[in-house]
Motif scaffolding. Structure first.
Motif, short mmCIF file in Angstrom:
data_model
loop_
_atom_site.label_atom_id
_atom_site.label_comp_id
_atom_site.label_asym_id
_atom_site.label_seq_id
_atom_site.Cartn_x
_atom_site.Cartn_y
_atom_site.Cartn_z
N VAL A 299 11.08 65.94 27.14
CA VAL A 299 12.19 65.08 27.54
C VAL A 299 11.66 63.70 27.94
N GLY A 300 12.32 62.67 27.49
CA GLY A 300 11.86 61.31 27.76
C GLY A 300 11.28 60.60 26.55
N ASN A 302 12.70 60.05 23.64
CA ASN A 302 13.66 59.18 22.97
C ASN A 302 13.68 57.82 23.63
N MET A 303 13.57 57.81 24.95
CA MET A 303 13.53 56.55 25.69
C MET A 303 12.31 55.74 25.26
N GLU A 333 20.57 68.05 20.71
CA GLU A 333 20.46 68.01 22.17
C GLU A 333 20.98 69.28 22.78
N LEU A 339 17.91 74.24 29.27
CA LEU A 339 18.07 73.60 30.56
C LEU A 339 17.27 74.37 31.60
N ASN A 368 19.02 69.31 33.77
CA ASN A 368 17.56 69.26 33.68
C ASN A 368 17.10 69.78 32.33
N PRO A 369 17.26 68.99 31.26
CA PRO A 369 16.87 69.50 29.94
C PRO A 369 15.36 69.49 29.74
N ASP A 372 13.89 66.63 24.05
CA ASP A 372 14.59 65.42 23.65
C ASP A 372 14.51 65.32 22.14
#
Lengths: 409, 335
Positions: A299-300, A302-303, A333, A339, A368-369, A372
């Motif tokens: 997770v993170g 993509n940002m 997603e 999660l 809280n995944p 991403d």
């Protein structure tokens, strides 16, 4: 058989409880399990490949259902099925090559209808095999229509059994040979999975240059080996590691990098956009690569990918070939995500007064995944054990590794 | 060293007072105390002496914690007023004028501005909205609470990040007032952004090229929101605008750095202790940025007390503000 069944059940439980961490470990265990399933499977004389395929599919469905988010399991099951089909096809073509020779020697036996039937059969068989291995169909195969699966040669060969003893001898050796070849192929697959890190790390020297600054997220062993390989070749560079809250896997990776002597700076995840202008390249390890070239990552990512696109920084994804999934992502997603517990974000003790849904108090929901999704247009390059590829090329690798019949399990 | 200034400095140092508005108000109130207790020494003029005193206090506050842009603007205003005091005024009159100027600044530029911003911003909130906010911006909190009082039905998504975790404070306050909230961390914004209808952000300052200077992570939120076509609204009082321009989004020349130990140690999670024993390793560094800059193309609209403007109108407002300061007369005291 019974002890294979119990190992399957045990493995399914481990997957369901998420006891196995990491795609490589999962893939390796899955392949080893399938190997024992194959070697214990009793195959009939006819339709051998079909029996093996059914056995592997049955086990594979259980494994995939236990952990649908770990795509490496499904990938590896499909690889094994592809191996079975390929070995079957190569044995068939070898057998047909042998039988054609025998046919040529038996030219006088015109009454042998099986002999007459053979040329037509072989074309149909080739068509079936061609379809199953996703080779582009030729005009001949299209005109032949839809024949049965590759089990056809065995019925014909069993019919020809009456012809000559040599043919039957060939057939029984065929029986043993298929299983043997499949196990050999599976061993090769295990070897490939275990060695993917070295293959990828070999390409590090082409991409990491002197005095570069690299940004990374999450904690991937592939990325670690990649960077250490560049360091071995005397490239000096700096690494920024985003800490990856709330699992803090970035801390783990930073610790490993520092232990191997690389200059590392740990930054918070919120500083990714701020630091991206100071960075030459972003390198991440993927959890899975989808058929359209999209990436499932920690997770993170993509940002980070969006920030890299804004500043025209190359976004490089490292993935072993066992991570390539032949499925297209629909709503990744939600469907391909897990999660995790909210306690990683909020301390239940501190927030106990807010969790009381009394009158006048609002409700609270914690998201809280784990993963991403990065669309393929944000990825600059994939580095796999077969070399570097564009995201638009990844679908082609699927044809090499997987059969069309196995995509839906 | 005046005790009021000393107290405020220590509060900054410990982090008891944080947030642009709070810090500015605390500093100005300390200055009001300074003015009240001030007496001109013999052989000195009030203007120069008081300005020198203010400068020494400012350098003390800067040592405690680097000044925010809002504080710098306020200090510039105070020094401006001191310099413009007519010589003819007696000491008590001058002190009274100065105190009332400072009070007017606080009431008009900060508190009054917030009221106007809230009035503008609630018009942008509709029933059924899912609003995302990052950290704990005071202006945005007021907007959300006011909209809830007006009876609008909406949900709030609070995004938080390490190491300060200020979002938890906002979350608590919103829940207590009955607003339905969701809470997540900044890495997960790509996951939740498809549900969001609007993003409200706060700012520490806005520069003249439209770049928004605020808590680190704001740029990431604005970027992902723009990628998902979600409008980004920044609530910022006009006194925080600055005529500087900024291109470098990491602001490496003047960014404030926080405590590196805040990154290596995770509060409340003792199992995350990978860096024990490694803190003296030459290869390992921690970078704890406090602020970052959001490019103007990620911002849809800035809501100020001068109205709702696009980021391109910021230099216009800066000019208006400066003109206002120049003719910001102190009220005539009639004896």
């Amino acid at each position: 058989m019974p002890d294979v069944q119990s190992t399957v059940v045990e493995f399914v439980n481990k997957l369901r409880k998420r006891k196995i961490e990491g795609s490589q470990a999962t893939a390796k265990c899955t392949v080893e399990l399938l190997r024992s399933v194959i070697s214990h499977q009793r195959v009939p004389h006819a339709n051998q490949a079909a029996a093996l395929i059914d056995a592997v599919k049955a086990v594979g469905e259980q494994l995939v259902a236990a952990n649908p988010v770990e795509l490496a399991v499904g990938n590896v099951v499909r690889r094994v099925l592809h191996i079975i089909r390929e070995e079957d096809l190569s044995l068939t073509t070898a057998a047909m090559g042998g039988l054609d020779l025998l046919d040529a020697s038996d030219d006088d036996d015109v009454d042998n209808c099986k002999g007459i039937g053979y040329p037509a059969m072989s074309a149909a068989v080739v068509a079936a095999a061609a379809r199953s291995t996703l080779r582009p169909p030729s005009l001949q195969t299209l005109l032949e229509g839809t024949p049965e699966s590759a089990t056809v040669p065995y019925t014909s060969s069993s019919g020809a059994d009456s012809e000559s003893k040599s043919k039957s001898a060939d057939k029984s050796s065929l029986t043993r040979k298929l299983k043997h070849d499949v196990i050999e192929g599976v061993n090769q697959l295990i070897h490939e999975i275990a060695g993917c890190h070295e293959q990828i790390a070999e390409q590090a020297i082409e991409h990491i240059h002197q005095n570069e600054v690299i940004l990374t997220l999450g904690s991937s062993r592939t990325v670690l080996e990649f960077m250490c390989a560049a360091k071995e070749k005397k490239r000096s560079f700096r690494v920024f590691v985003a800490e990856g809250a709330p699992r803090y896997q970035g801390h783990l990776l930073a610790k490993e990098l520092v232990a191997r002597g690389l200059q590392t700076t740990v930054i918070t995840d919120s500083a990714v956009f701020a630091m991206i202008s100071r960075v030459n390249m972003v390198i991440i390890g993927a959890h899975a690569v989808m058929a359209n070239g999209g990436v499932i990552g920690p997770v993170g990512v993509n940002m980070a990918a969006l920030a890299a696109q804004k500043h025209a920084v190359p976004f490089v994804v490292l993935a072993g070939s066992h991570k390539l999934c032949p499925l297209y992502p629909h709503n990744p997603e939600v469907l391909l995500n897990e999660l995790r517990s909210p306690s990683e974000l909020l301390d239940f003790g501190e927030f106990s007064d807010c969790l009381d849904f009394g009158a006048g108090s609002g409700s609270i929901q914690v998201v809280n995944p784990t993963f991403d999704y990065v669309p393929p247009n944000l990825v600059s390059l994939f580095i796999t054990d077969t070399g570097g590829h564009n995201p638009s090329y990844m679908y082609r690798l699927i044809a090499d590794y997987y059969s069309a019949d196995d995509l839906v399990m | 060293m005046h005790p009021a200034v000393y107290k405020v400095g220590l509060q900054y140092l410990s982090g008891d007072i944080s947030g642009g508005n709070a810090r500015c108000i605390a500093m100005l109130q300390a200055f009001q105390e300074v003015v009240k207790d001030y007496s001109t020494p013999p052989e000195k003029t009030l203007n120069r002496n008081m300005a020198a005193k203010i400068s020494s206090y400012v350098s003390f506050l800067r040592d405690c914690r680097p000044l925010s842009v809002s504080m710098e603007n306020a200090i510039r205003f105070v020094k401006n007023r001191i310099a413009k005091l007519p010589i003819t005024l007696s000491e008590s009159e001058a002190k009274a004028a100065l105190k009332s100027d400072i009070a007017r600044f606080i009431n008009e530029k900060i508190i009054g501005a917030d009221t106007v911003i809230v009035k503008h911003a609630v018009t942008k909130i509709r029933d059924g909205d899912v609003l995302l906010t990052y950290g704990s911006p005071t202006a945005v909190e007021m907007v959300l609470l006011h909209a809830h009082e007006l009876g609008k039905k909406f949900r709030v998504l609070v995004v938080d990040s390490r190491p300060k975790l200020q979002g938890q404070l906002l979350l608590r306050r919103l829940i207590k007032r009955g607003i339905n909230c969701a809470y997540t961390h900044i890495n997960a914004i790509s996951y939740i952004m498809h549900q969001v209808t609007k993003v409200f952000l706060g700012a520490s300052s806005v520069f003249s090229n439209g770049t928004v200077y605020s808590r680190v992570g704001t740029a990431c939120v604005a970027m992902v929101a723009t990628a998902f076509r979600v409008p980004v609204l920044v609530c910022c009082e006009a006194y925080k605008f600055h005529e500087r321009v900024l291109l470098d989004y990491s602001i490496c020349s003047s960014n404030e750095l926080g405590d590196p130990n805040a990154i290596s140690k995770v509060h409340g999670r003792e199992d995350i202790n990978y860096f024990d024993g490694l803190t003296n390793n030459a290869n390992l560094k921690f970078l704890n940025l406090m602020y970052d800059a959001t490019p103007s193309d990620y911002i849809s609209m800035i809501i100020t007390d001068y109205g709702m403007v696009p980021p391109t109108s910021v230099p216009v407002i800066v000019r208006e503000c400066q003109k206002e300061h120049n003719c910001f007369e102190s009220p005539k005291i009639v004896i």
